[in-house]
Design a protein around this motif. Structure first.
Motif, PDB file in Angstrom:
ATOM      1  N   GLU A  68      32.522  39.704  46.957  1.00  0.00           N
ATOM      2  CA  GLU A  68      31.984  38.390  46.624  1.00  0.00           C
ATOM      3  C   GLU A  68      33.079  37.546  46.001  1.00  0.00           C
ATOM      4  O   GLU A  68      33.852  38.020  45.178  1.00  0.00           O
ATOM      5  N   GLY A  69      33.124  36.282  46.422  1.00  0.00           N
ATOM      6  CA  GLY A  69      34.135  35.397  45.868  1.00  0.00           C
ATOM      7  C   GLY A  69      34.068  34.007  46.471  1.00  0.00           C
ATOM      8  O   GLY A  69      33.089  33.634  47.118  1.00  0.00           O
ATOM      9  N   THR A  70      35.129  33.239  46.233  1.00  0.00           N
ATOM     10  CA  THR A  70      35.222  31.878  46.762  1.00  0.00           C
ATOM     11  C   THR A  70      36.307  31.822  47.826  1.00  0.00           C
ATOM     12  O   THR A  70      37.327  32.512  47.728  1.00  0.00           O
ATOM     13  N   SER A  83      38.252  36.814  44.351  1.00  0.00           N
ATOM     14  CA  SER A  83      37.130  37.523  43.765  1.00  0.00           C
ATOM     15  C   SER A  83      36.397  36.670  42.744  1.00  0.00           C
ATOM     16  O   SER A  83      37.001  35.902  41.992  1.00  0.00           O
ATOM     17  N   ARG A  84      35.095  36.827  42.710  1.00  0.00           N
ATOM     18  CA  ARG A  84      34.260  36.114  41.751  1.00  0.00           C
ATOM     19  C   ARG A  84      34.380  36.735  40.373  1.00  0.00           C
ATOM     20  O   ARG A  84      34.195  36.064  39.358  1.00  0.00           O
ATOM     21  N   TYR A  85      34.698  38.026  40.307  1.00  0.00           N
ATOM     22  CA  TYR A  85      34.691  38.765  39.049  1.00  0.00           C
ATOM     23  C   TYR A  85      36.082  39.019  38.474  1.00  0.00           C
ATOM     24  O   TYR A  85      36.209  39.292  37.286  1.00  0.00           O
ATOM     25  N   LYS A 113      31.276  29.575  47.804  1.00  0.00           N
ATOM     26  CA  LYS A 113      31.036  30.971  47.438  1.00  0.00           C
ATOM     27  C   LYS A 113      30.506  31.733  48.650  1.00  0.00           C
ATOM     28  O   LYS A 113      29.561  31.294  49.298  1.00  0.00           O
TER      29      LYS A 113
END
Length: 130
Positions: A68-70, A83-85, A113
């Motif tokens: 998950e990410g942008t 990465s989103r995290y 996203k």
């Protein structure tokens, strides 16, 4: 020279214990299959493994993970996602054949996203969710 009595006794005890657990290879009461039956079973097994079942049954479906990410960059052959995290993790995924056709029609914009479903242990993207 004479052997030590403990070694002799130990060897006899080992042979006695081994003989108790020994089983004959072909018991007299068992029915032995004929040579024709064994060869027919072998042919059947080989046919099932090589052609009868097909390759789809024998091959396992590859395990997939999500990232998950942008979106950083979108191209015709690959997508780069941050990465989103973890702000330091950036990954580039190459599209599968099906996804490549879909991405030609609809590309996500930069900064959007997304969730990338990919084959575990590789950079092959199978699906991109907005």
């Amino acid at each position: 020279m004479t052997e030590k009595p403990t070694e002799n006794a130990r060897a006899r005890a080992t042979r006695r214990a081994a003989s108790r657990w020994r089983v004959s290879a072909s018991p007299s009461f068992a029915i032995q299959p004929s040579e024709a039956f064994r060869s027919a079973c072998l042919v059947l097994v080989i046919w099932l493994l090589l052609g009868g079942l097909g390759l789809g049954v024998l091959q396992a479906k590859p395990k997939t993970d999500k990232f998950e990410g942008t979106v950083v960059v979108v191209g015709p052959k690959a997508i780069t996602v941050k990465s989103r995290y973890n702000i330091y993790m950036v990954r580039t995924f190459h599209y599968s054949a099906e996804l490549e056709q879909k991405m030609l029609r609809k590309k996500p914009e930069t900064g959007k996203k997304v969730t990338v479903h990919y084959v575990r242990g590789s950079d092959l993207a199978l699906k991109v969710d907005d």
